[in-house]
Design a protein around this motif. Structure first.
Motif, mmCIF file in Angstrom:
data_model
loop_
_atom_site.group_PDB
_atom_site.id
_atom_site.type_symbol
_atom_site.label_atom_id
_atom_site.label_comp_id
_atom_site.label_asym_id
_atom_site.label_seq_id
_atom_site.Cartn_x
_atom_site.Cartn_y
_atom_site.Cartn_z
ATOM 1 N N HIS A 9 0.856 -1.181 0.000
ATOM 2 C CA HIS A 9 0.000 0.000 0.000
ATOM 3 C C HIS A 9 0.893 1.232 0.000
ATOM 4 O O HIS A 9 1.873 1.286 0.758
ATOM 5 C CB HIS A 9 -0.930 0.015 1.221
ATOM 6 C CG HIS A 9 -2.090 -0.901 1.088
ATOM 7 N ND1 HIS A 9 -2.014 -2.252 1.399
ATOM 8 C CD2 HIS A 9 -3.362 -0.680 0.654
ATOM 9 C CE1 HIS A 9 -3.194 -2.808 1.176
ATOM 10 N NE2 HIS A 9 -4.022 -1.894 0.727
ATOM 11 N N THR A 16 -4.744 9.437 0.653
ATOM 12 C CA THR A 16 -5.431 8.234 0.192
ATOM 13 C C THR A 16 -4.443 7.075 0.081
ATOM 14 O O THR A 16 -3.320 7.249 -0.390
ATOM 15 C CB THR A 16 -6.106 8.493 -1.169
ATOM 16 O OG1 THR A 16 -7.211 9.379 -0.959
ATOM 17 C CG2 THR A 16 -6.592 7.212 -1.813
ATOM 18 N N THR A 17 -4.881 5.890 0.523
ATOM 19 C CA THR A 17 -4.048 4.698 0.474
ATOM 20 C C THR A 17 -4.404 3.882 -0.761
ATOM 21 O O THR A 17 -5.576 3.574 -0.992
ATOM 22 C CB THR A 17 -4.260 3.840 1.740
ATOM 23 O OG1 THR A 17 -3.895 4.617 2.892
ATOM 24 C CG2 THR A 17 -3.410 2.594 1.696
ATOM 25 N N LEU A 18 -3.399 3.537 -1.554
ATOM 26 C CA LEU A 18 -3.596 2.810 -2.808
ATOM 27 C C LEU A 18 -2.988 1.421 -2.705
ATOM 28 O O LEU A 18 -1.837 1.263 -2.277
ATOM 29 C CB LEU A 18 -2.943 3.551 -3.971
ATOM 30 C CG LEU A 18 -3.374 5.002 -4.203
ATOM 31 C CD1 LEU A 18 -2.503 5.641 -5.282
ATOM 32 C CD2 LEU A 18 -4.845 5.074 -4.587
ATOM 33 N N TYR A 58 -2.729 -1.250 -9.992
ATOM 34 C CA TYR A 58 -3.230 -0.701 -8.734
ATOM 35 C C TYR A 58 -4.741 -0.520 -8.792
ATOM 36 O O TYR A 58 -5.329 -0.430 -9.877
ATOM 37 C CB TYR A 58 -2.543 0.619 -8.391
ATOM 38 C CG TYR A 58 -2.898 1.811 -9.264
ATOM 39 C CD1 TYR A 58 -3.760 2.811 -8.808
ATOM 40 C CD2 TYR A 58 -2.349 1.969 -10.538
ATOM 41 C CE1 TYR A 58 -4.067 3.919 -9.588
ATOM 42 C CE2 TYR A 58 -2.644 3.070 -11.327
ATOM 43 C CZ TYR A 58 -3.508 4.047 -10.839
ATOM 44 O OH TYR A 58 -3.812 5.142 -11.619
ATOM 45 N N ARG A 61 -8.573 4.855 -6.763
ATOM 46 C CA ARG A 61 -9.166 5.229 -5.481
ATOM 47 C C ARG A 61 -10.672 4.952 -5.436
ATOM 48 O O ARG A 61 -11.386 5.069 -6.433
ATOM 49 C CB ARG A 61 -8.891 6.691 -5.144
ATOM 50 C CG ARG A 61 -9.510 7.709 -6.066
ATOM 51 C CD ARG A 61 -9.346 9.114 -5.515
ATOM 52 N NE ARG A 61 -7.945 9.432 -5.215
ATOM 53 C CZ ARG A 61 -7.569 10.275 -4.247
ATOM 54 N NH1 ARG A 61 -8.466 10.892 -3.515
ATOM 55 N NH2 ARG A 61 -6.290 10.515 -4.047
ATOM 56 N N SER A 66 -8.141 0.108 -2.261
ATOM 57 C CA SER A 66 -7.773 1.517 -2.111
ATOM 58 C C SER A 66 -8.933 2.301 -1.525
ATOM 59 O O SER A 66 -10.098 2.056 -1.860
ATOM 60 C CB SER A 66 -7.388 2.127 -3.471
ATOM 61 O OG SER A 66 -6.262 1.469 -4.031
ATOM 62 N N ASP A 81 -2.761 10.231 -7.883
ATOM 63 C CA ASP A 81 -2.585 8.800 -7.611
ATOM 64 C C ASP A 81 -1.636 8.164 -8.617
ATOM 65 O O ASP A 81 -0.745 7.390 -8.252
ATOM 66 C CB ASP A 81 -3.935 8.075 -7.653
ATOM 67 C CG ASP A 81 -4.890 8.524 -6.559
ATOM 68 O OD1 ASP A 81 -4.447 9.205 -5.616
ATOM 69 O OD2 ASP A 81 -6.087 8.184 -6.659
#
Length: 268
Positions: A9, A16-18, A58, A61, A66, A81
């Protein structure tokens, strides 16, 4: 086929966590899916490319692994992102995008991200004023449905108005096994329409200023509007290449081998 996938991550500009996966070795190539897609739907394409490249996928978001820490939907969020994923991949990368993901990677190129080469499959643009498109309030209505927690309604509206799926087909989709996967992506659908703005014509002037190599690909069995948009990208970006895949349509990610060969040649 590669088996060793590294999952991490990372954090985007707004916190924001991806969720990011990497597989393979070589020059970095980032794969970006469109609406209703996450990193799982581009994984098969990534596996095809991994013998030659370090493939990074990935969850955009608001979908999959995510989250979304922003206070509102903004195209800049998704560009940030992509920038974070490029930084994670080593600071520069080539990128591929499908549908609204194709629009996102082109947007990244137009905004000057450190991208070496861009390949797109059927970017979800509207290429001409007389082309059919949804009402301009589609974004507001989608956002309201998501805010109300009506994921089924948001998915239906997007499929009907942004994609053009007939009501009878949508009804069949609702009773299918894949429907929960689609509705799980509903909170991110406003991003897809903001990227594509399908109620207005694609940004020809900005596309014409892209200064990196671009490859535009479409299938000869796809919807006419998507084919027209792909041709328009190739005709507008200086020096861009255009390829047509025989017998293929918008669902190319389900049959990735042919596309992988085209991308491998382009990314080198």
């Amino acid at each position: 086929m590669p088996e060793d996938i590294t999952s991490v991550h990372i954090t985007s500009k707004d916190g924001t966590t991806l969720a990011v996966d990497t597989v393979g070795e070589g020059a970095p190539v980032i794969l970006v899916g469109g609406a209703f897609n996450d990193r799982s739907t581009v994984a098969a394409l990534g596996a095809e490319l991994a013998p030659r490249f370090s493939v990074v996928t990935y969850d955009r978001r608001g979908r999959g692994g995510s989250d979304d820490r922003s206070g509102d939907y903004l195209v800049a969020n998704e560009v940030d992102d992509l920038a974070a994923v490029i930084a994670h991949a080593g600071g520069r990368a080539s990128v591929f995008g499908h549908s609204s993901g194709a629009v996102l990677v082109l947007e990244g190129a137009m905004r000057g991200l450190p991208i070496d080469r861009v390949a797109v499959y059927e970017p979800a643009y509207r290429a001409a004023e007389d082309a059919p498109g949804p009402a301009a309030d589609l974004y507001d209505r989608l956002k309201a449905l998501v805010a109300a927690g009506d994921r089924d309604g948001a998915a239906e509206v997007f499929l009907r108005e942004a994609v053009g799926v007939p009501d009878g087909v949508i009804a069949g989709m609702r009773s299918g096994e894949a429907w929960p996967f689609l509705t799980g992506k509903a909170p991110s659908l406003p991003y897809d329409v903001l990227l594509s703005t399908p109620w207005q014509v694609m940004p020809f002037d900005r596309l014409a200023r892209i200064g990196v190599p671009v490859l535009a690909v479409y299938g000869d069995r796809t919807a006419p509007g998507l084919a027209e948009a792909t041709r328009a990208v190739a005709a507008t970006v200086p020096g861009a290449e255009l390829k047509v895949m025989e017998g293929e349509d918008h669902a190319v990610l389900q049959r990735p081998a042919g596309l992988a060969g085209i991308l491998a040649d382009f990314f080198g």
